[in-house]
Structure formats: structure tokens, C-alpha cells
Design a protein around this motif. Structure first.
Motif, PDB file in Angstrom:
ATOM      1  N   THR A 160       0.829  -1.206   0.000  1.00 35.91           N
ATOM      2  CA  THR A 160       0.000   0.000   0.000  1.00 35.91           C
ATOM      3  C   THR A 160       0.860   1.251   0.000  1.00 35.91           C
ATOM      4  O   THR A 160       1.886   1.309   0.680  1.00 35.91           O
ATOM      5  CB  THR A 160      -0.915   0.000   1.250  1.00 35.91           C
ATOM      6  OG1 THR A 160      -1.787  -1.137   1.184  1.00 35.91           O
ATOM      7  CG2 THR A 160      -1.756   1.266   1.321  1.00 35.91           C
ATOM      8  N   ARG A 161       0.433   2.240  -0.762  1.00 38.12           N
ATOM      9  CA  ARG A 161       1.095   3.535  -0.733  1.00 38.12           C
ATOM     10  C   ARG A 161       0.017   4.615  -0.767  1.00 38.12           C
ATOM     11  O   ARG A 161      -1.144   4.345  -1.092  1.00 38.12           O
ATOM     12  CB  ARG A 161       2.051   3.696  -1.912  1.00 38.12           C
ATOM     13  CG  ARG A 161       1.390   3.607  -3.275  1.00 38.12           C
ATOM     14  CD  ARG A 161       2.412   3.636  -4.401  1.00 38.12           C
ATOM     15  NE  ARG A 161       1.795   3.466  -5.712  1.00 38.12           N
ATOM     16  CZ  ARG A 161       1.319   4.463  -6.442  1.00 38.12           C
ATOM     17  NH1 ARG A 161       1.429   5.723  -6.007  1.00 38.12           N
ATOM     18  NH2 ARG A 161       0.769   4.245  -7.627  1.00 38.12           N
ATOM     19  N   THR A 162       0.406   5.831  -0.459  1.00 39.25           N
ATOM     20  CA  THR A 162      -0.544   6.938  -0.492  1.00 39.25           C
ATOM     21  C   THR A 162      -0.120   7.970  -1.523  1.00 39.25           C
ATOM     22  O   THR A 162       1.048   8.055  -1.903  1.00 39.25           O
ATOM     23  CB  THR A 162      -0.658   7.622   0.887  1.00 39.25           C
ATOM     24  OG1 THR A 162       0.625   8.120   1.264  1.00 39.25           O
ATOM     25  CG2 THR A 162      -1.164   6.655   1.932  1.00 39.25           C
ATOM     26  N   SER A 163      -1.060   8.769  -1.942  1.00 42.81           N
ATOM     27  CA  SER A 163      -0.801   9.835  -2.890  1.00 42.81           C
ATOM     28  C   SER A 163      -0.409  11.105  -2.151  1.00 42.81           C
ATOM     29  O   SER A 163      -0.463  11.177  -0.919  1.00 42.81           O
ATOM     30  CB  SER A 163      -2.073  10.111  -3.707  1.00 42.81           C
ATOM     31  OG  SER A 163      -3.042  10.753  -2.868  1.00 42.81           O
ATOM     32  N   LEU A 164      -0.057  12.112  -2.902  1.00 45.11           N
ATOM     33  CA  LEU A 164       0.088  13.448  -2.336  1.00 45.11           C
ATOM     34  C   LEU A 164      -1.296  13.958  -1.925  1.00 45.11           C
ATOM     35  O   LEU A 164      -2.314  13.560  -2.493  1.00 45.11           O
ATOM     36  CB  LEU A 164       0.700  14.397  -3.364  1.00 45.11           C
ATOM     37  CG  LEU A 164       2.141  14.084  -3.817  1.00 45.11           C
ATOM     38  CD1 LEU A 164       2.536  15.038  -4.937  1.00 45.11           C
ATOM     39  CD2 LEU A 164       3.105  14.185  -2.646  1.00 45.11           C
ATOM     40  N   ALA A 165      -1.329  14.820  -0.951  1.00 44.88           N
ATOM     41  CA  ALA A 165      -2.590  15.418  -0.533  1.00 44.88           C
ATOM     42  C   ALA A 165      -2.999  16.511  -1.512  1.00 44.88           C
ATOM     43  O   ALA A 165      -2.166  17.316  -1.946  1.00 44.88           O
ATOM     44  CB  ALA A 165      -2.480  15.990   0.870  1.00 44.88           C
ATOM     45  N   VAL A 166      -4.273  16.525  -1.877  1.00 43.80           N
ATOM     46  CA  VAL A 166      -4.844  17.552  -2.744  1.00 43.80           C
ATOM     47  C   VAL A 166      -6.105  18.072  -2.072  1.00 43.80           C
ATOM     48  O   VAL A 166      -7.021  17.297  -1.801  1.00 43.80           O
ATOM     49  CB  VAL A 166      -5.175  16.995  -4.149  1.00 43.80           C
ATOM     50  CG1 VAL A 166      -5.869  18.060  -4.988  1.00 43.80           C
ATOM     51  CG2 VAL A 166      -3.918  16.491  -4.842  1.00 43.80           C
ATOM     52  N   ARG A 167      -6.123  19.371  -1.777  1.00 43.67           N
ATOM     53  CA  ARG A 167      -7.266  19.986  -1.087  1.00 43.67           C
ATOM     54  C   ARG A 167      -7.631  19.190   0.174  1.00 43.67           C
ATOM     55  O   ARG A 167      -8.772  18.906   0.458  1.00 43.67           O
ATOM     56  CB  ARG A 167      -8.472  20.104  -2.022  1.00 43.67           C
ATOM     57  CG  ARG A 167      -8.248  21.062  -3.187  1.00 43.67           C
ATOM     58  CD  ARG A 167      -9.403  21.059  -4.162  1.00 43.67           C
ATOM     59  NE  ARG A 167     -10.665  21.315  -3.479  1.00 43.67           N
ATOM     60  CZ  ARG A 167     -11.842  20.824  -3.870  1.00 43.67           C
ATOM     61  NH1 ARG A 167     -11.899  20.020  -4.927  1.00 43.67           N
ATOM     62  NH2 ARG A 167     -12.942  21.123  -3.218  1.00 43.67           N
ATOM     63  N   LYS A 168      -6.586  18.792   0.893  1.00 41.38           N
ATOM     64  CA  LYS A 168      -6.711  18.081   2.177  1.00 41.38           C
ATOM     65  C   LYS A 168      -7.337  16.702   2.028  1.00 41.38           C
ATOM     66  O   LYS A 168      -7.836  16.126   3.002  1.00 41.38           O
ATOM     67  CB  LYS A 168      -7.503  18.915   3.185  1.00 41.38           C
ATOM     68  CG  LYS A 168      -6.862  20.257   3.507  1.00 41.38           C
ATOM     69  CD  LYS A 168      -7.652  21.009   4.559  1.00 41.38           C
ATOM     70  CE  LYS A 168      -6.983  22.348   4.871  1.00 41.38           C
ATOM     71  NZ  LYS A 168      -7.742  23.117   5.889  1.00 41.38           N
ATOM     72  N   ALA A 169      -7.275  16.147   0.816  1.00 41.22           N
ATOM     73  CA  ALA A 169      -7.737  14.778   0.567  1.00 41.22           C
ATOM     74  C   ALA A 169      -6.556  13.941   0.102  1.00 41.22           C
ATOM     75  O   ALA A 169      -5.565  14.463  -0.412  1.00 41.22           O
ATOM     76  CB  ALA A 169      -8.841  14.764  -0.484  1.00 41.22           C
ATOM     77  N   ARG A 170      -6.662  12.636   0.285  1.00 40.47           N
ATOM     78  CA  ARG A 170      -5.560  11.743  -0.074  1.00 40.47           C
ATOM     79  C   ARG A 170      -6.141  10.443  -0.626  1.00 40.47           C
ATOM     80  O   ARG A 170      -7.268  10.054  -0.299  1.00 40.47           O
ATOM     81  CB  ARG A 170      -4.706  11.451   1.166  1.00 40.47           C
ATOM     82  CG  ARG A 170      -3.340  10.845   0.853  1.00 40.47           C
ATOM     83  CD  ARG A 170      -2.547  10.576   2.130  1.00 40.47           C
ATOM     84  NE  ARG A 170      -2.223  11.769   2.877  1.00 40.47           N
ATOM     85  CZ  ARG A 170      -1.201  12.572   2.616  1.00 40.47           C
ATOM     86  NH1 ARG A 170      -0.402  12.311   1.587  1.00 40.47           N
ATOM     87  NH2 ARG A 170      -0.953  13.629   3.357  1.00 40.47           N
ATOM     88  N   LEU A 171      -5.361   9.783  -1.483  1.00 43.41           N
ATOM     89  CA  LEU A 171      -5.730   8.475  -1.999  1.00 43.41           C
ATOM     90  C   LEU A 171      -4.877   7.393  -1.359  1.00 43.41           C
ATOM     91  O   LEU A 171      -3.723   7.631  -0.986  1.00 43.41           O
ATOM     92  CB  LEU A 171      -5.549   8.419  -3.519  1.00 43.41           C
ATOM     93  CG  LEU A 171      -6.356   9.401  -4.363  1.00 43.41           C
ATOM     94  CD1 LEU A 171      -6.029   9.197  -5.845  1.00 43.41           C
ATOM     95  CD2 LEU A 171      -7.846   9.240  -4.115  1.00 43.41           C
ATOM     96  N   ILE A 172      -5.443   6.201  -1.248  1.00 38.69           N
ATOM     97  CA  ILE A 172      -4.729   5.007  -0.806  1.00 38.69           C
ATOM     98  C   ILE A 172      -4.718   4.035  -1.974  1.00 38.69           C
ATOM     99  O   ILE A 172      -5.775   3.678  -2.504  1.00 38.69           O
ATOM    100  CB  ILE A 172      -5.431   4.356   0.405  1.00 38.69           C
ATOM    101  CG1 ILE A 172      -5.492   5.330   1.579  1.00 38.69           C
ATOM    102  CG2 ILE A 172      -4.733   3.065   0.811  1.00 38.69           C
ATOM    103  CD1 ILE A 172      -6.367   4.844   2.720  1.00 38.69           C
ATOM    104  N   LEU A 173      -3.540   3.634  -2.407  1.00 40.27           N
ATOM    105  CA  LEU A 173      -3.385   2.754  -3.562  1.00 40.27           C
ATOM    106  C   LEU A 173      -2.788   1.440  -3.089  1.00 40.27           C
ATOM    107  O   LEU A 173      -1.659   1.393  -2.594  1.00 40.27           O
ATOM    108  CB  LEU A 173      -2.486   3.417  -4.605  1.00 40.27           C
ATOM    109  CG  LEU A 173      -2.938   4.833  -5.018  1.00 40.27           C
ATOM    110  CD1 LEU A 173      -1.860   5.520  -5.838  1.00 40.27           C
ATOM    111  CD2 LEU A 173      -4.244   4.783  -5.783  1.00 40.27           C
ATOM    112  N   ALA A 174      -3.567   0.353  -3.216  1.00 43.18           N
ATOM    113  CA  ALA A 174      -3.140  -0.955  -2.715  1.00 43.18           C
ATOM    114  C   ALA A 174      -3.137  -1.970  -3.847  1.00 43.18           C
ATOM    115  O   ALA A 174      -3.991  -1.926  -4.741  1.00 43.18           O
ATOM    116  CB  ALA A 174      -4.062  -1.423  -1.587  1.00 43.18           C
ATOM    117  N   THR A 175      -2.182  -2.878  -3.795  1.00 43.83           N
ATOM    118  CA  THR A 175      -2.058  -3.946  -4.790  1.00 43.83           C
ATOM    119  C   THR A 175      -2.344  -5.281  -4.119  1.00 43.83           C
ATOM    120  O   THR A 175      -1.667  -5.651  -3.149  1.00 43.83           O
ATOM    121  CB  THR A 175      -0.642  -3.975  -5.386  1.00 43.83           C
ATOM    122  OG1 THR A 175      -0.342  -2.693  -5.955  1.00 43.83           O
ATOM    123  CG2 THR A 175      -0.521  -5.061  -6.446  1.00 43.83           C
TER     124      THR A 175
END
Length: 378
Positions: A160-175
């Protein structure tokens, strides 16, 4: 809400004329933008877990997604938003967190819930449906995503990794890692009640993931249980906003002739209430369990007693709108002479609302933090 395919008009359910809270946020927008910009293939089975008010599945309706939600109100909002935006409500499959999930999932979208326990439970349930090519994307505001959140994705899905924050939101990307050993789902949990709370003393409470205070009895409910009305004879009693059902179960234990109605907008709560009731009452005990918008749909003048511990949050928003509707609907559903008993934090001032609605309000008990109030329908 603006998406890659156009603007959507979205509202929560039920709509509150006095409080126009948004039905989406930057996290929903970030996830949808990511799917479009990365060209994610949405032709397979798309599942959106925890889509709060239907923003995600309304935007993705052309791909016939499945929504999995713990919220009855969220499901109703989804249907309303689909109709509002000229989408076919039948294009979206609505499942609850208690339903069996699809057997195969090609794209899993996760709106991170407030409850880490609910996320754990649902990832346990969904992980067997993932395959090596499944795209897994979570989203949330930065205040909702913690180290423990990422650890759950790592443990139950895969790297799992996370994205950069955009407008105080973030993505979680899991394989998905199919070699990960499957561990048992720890939910539901049970605990035994203390011995100084009246009819429910020493009884067992069953809690599905995500239910308020699933690992212990909260102090407000404990205070309520110590001061529940002592009643006898046939009557219809509603545990409104039932949570794990301990209050209604205590009422049934105290009055075996009563018929109980357990109501909550959380499917996890309703399942917990039924399990708690069935664990502690004989099979002949009468009860109905319903995920619902409070007492909406309950016949007028049908209830003898309503027991209520109203919430004062809607996700991240602090609001008295839910309590106000619960009190209003209770008055309509009670028979003349019927009673509403409420426990709440002292500072919330519920006595003012109850006097306005019922014309009366009695303080049954109080301590420095909580009050128990009784209002009678005249």
C-alpha cells in the motif's frame, strides 16, 4: 459536484431545509479524477465501499457499480441522487455491509469510514473476491487516514502507498497480494455487562464492527440503564437509534409482556441489536428489527414508550437535526399518554426542544455530564 463527465446535483437524505450539508467532499472528487486520469478500466465489476451519500456510484452509474454501505440513509440518498441526475436507479446494485459481497471484484473503491473496526471487518469480507488484477483505491480526507488505516490495507489487501494530498484529501493505492495468509475476521465481538445496571446486569452484548462503543458499555448508556422506567403489561416499546440494542433488551427483560421495535439507520447496529436480543431473551419474546430513517413510516399513535439516546454528529458535522427529527417523530408515533425517555449530554439542552414539542419535560435523573428526560404526549 464537478466530474470528468459533467456536473452532478447531489443532496443528503433526508434533506434538511435549515442545514444544507454537502453530499460530497474533496476526497470523492479526488478519487473520481484519479480514475479518469489514470484510465482505469471500469468495464468489470466495480464495487464502492462506504460511499456516504452516493456521490461515487452516481458518477459511475454508466458502469453499473455495486455500492456497499452500512447506512440506510446513505442508500436512500443514493437512490434520490441517481433519479435527480437522470440515472437509472437499477444501474446500481445496493448492498448493505451485512450482505454477501460479489464473488469477484475488478475495481474496489473504498471511502475510508470513521470506524477503523468497520474498515477491518469489510476488508476481511471483500479480500477473497480480489484477484491479482484488481484495482484497489481508497480515499479520505487527510484527517481520516492514519497509520493504522494504511496498516489495515497492507495486512488485508497487500502493498500500500498513499498519494500526495490535494485539497486536504488523499488516496490510498493498494495492490492485492494473493499470497497473504487469510486470518479470521474478529467481528462480531461480545462482552458481558456489569452487575449494577438493572434488568440487563450480567447479560451479554453482541457488537458488529462499526457500532458505537463496540468493546465496552459507554457511560451515557450505563446511566440510562440504571434509570429505565419500571413498567408492566403488554405495550409496544421502541428503542430508537438502538445501536447494539442493549437498552431495548433491558426493557424487554424488565417487562416480558412488552413487544420491542429496534430502529437504527446503521445495518451493523440493527444486526447487533438482533443478536443481543436473541442471546438474552427466550424465542417467544416479540421484537422487530428495522434499518430505517428513525420512526418514519411508523403508524401514528401506535407506541407506548420510546427510549432514545440521540446522536449529535453526522459524519464530521455537529448537528441537532437528527435529534430534533427523532423527537418530532416520537411525538407523532406515541399514543396519548405515551412517553419519550431521552438520555443526552447535559449541555445539549434537549429539555428546551422537548418542552416545545410536548408541552412538558421532566428531569428523571442527572449527573454532572448526563441527564435523563421524560416527556409525555398529552
Amino acid at each position: 459536484m464537478t466530474t470528468a463527465t459533467g456536473d452532478l446535483t447531489l443532496t443528503r437524505f433526508p434533506e434538511h431545509p435549515r442545514e444544507q450539508l454537502r453530499a460530497w467532499d474533496a476526497a470523492d472528487e479526488y478519487l473520481l479524477r484519479h480514475l479518469a486520469e489514470d484510465g482505469v478500466d471500469l468495464s468489470g465489476t466495480v464495487v464502492a465501499l462506504g460511499d456516504r451519500w452516493g456521490a461515487l456510484v452516481t458518477a459511475l452509474a454508466p458502469y453499473r457499480p455495486t455500492q456497499i454501505s452500512d447506512s440506510y440513509l446513505g442508500g436512500q440518498a443514493t437512490l434520490a441522487n441517481l433519479r435527480r441526475n437522470a440515472a437509472d436507479p437499477g444501474a446500481v446494485t445496493l448492498l448493505t455491509t451485512q450482505d454477501a459481497p460479489p464473488e469477484r471484484i475488478d475495481v474496489l473503491l473504498v471511502r475510508v469510514p470513521k470506524s477503523l473496526a468497520l474498515l477491518e471487518d469489510q476488508l476481511h469480507r471483500l479480500a477473497p473476491a480480489l484477484h491479482a488484477g484488481t484495482v484497489v483505491v481508497g480515499t479520505g480526507m487527510v484527517t481520516e487516514i492514519h497509520t493504522s488505516t494504511l496498516q489495515l490495507f497492507e495486512r488485508l489487501v497487500g502493498p500500500t502507498r498513499t498519494s500526495l494530498a490535494v485539497r486536504k484529501a488523499r488516496l490510498i493505492l493498494a495492490t492485492p497480494d494473493l499470497t497473504t495468509a487469510r486470518t479470521p475476521n474478529p467481528w462480531p465481538l461480545s462482552y458481558r455487562l456489569p452487575g449494577d445496571i438493572g434488568a440487563a446486569s450480567g447479560r451479554t452484548v453482541v457488537n458488529h464492527a462499526g457500532v458505537f462503543c463496540a468493546e465496552r458499555l459507554d457511560i451515557g448508556t450505563r446511566f440510562f440503564l440504571q434509570h429505565l422506567p419500571q413498567r408492566r403489561g403488554p405495550e409496544l416499546v421502541a428503542d430508537l437509534g438502538c445501536g447494539n440494542g442493549v437498552v431495548g433488551t433491558a426493557a424487554a427483560l424488565g417487562n416480558p409482556e412488552a413487544e420491542l421495535l429496534f430502529l437504527d439507520e446503521s445495518h451493523q447496529a440493527v444486526a447487533s441489536a438482533e443478536a443481543t436480543f436473541r442471546t438474552n431473551l427466550p424465542s417467544t419474546a416479540k421484537a422487530t428489527f428495522r434499518a430505517a430513517d428513525g420512526l418514519a413510516g411508523t403508524p401514528a399513535d401506535s407506541l407506548d414508550l420510546v427510549l432514545n439516546n440521540p446522536p449529535f454528529h453526522s459524519h464530521q458535522a455537529t448537528t441537532d437535526a437528527t435529534a430534533w427529527r427523532m423527537f418530532t417523530d416520537s411525538r407523532a408515533a406515541l399514543r396519548p399518554g405515551g412517553e419519550l425517555w431521552v438520555v443526552g449530554n447535559r449541555h445539549l439542552g434537549y429539555h428546551v426542544k422537548l418542552r416545545r414539542l410536548f408541552g412538558n419535560c421532566e428531569l428523571v435523573a442527572g449527573n454532572p455530564k448526563f441527564v435523563i428526560l421524560r416527556a409525555v404526549k398529552r
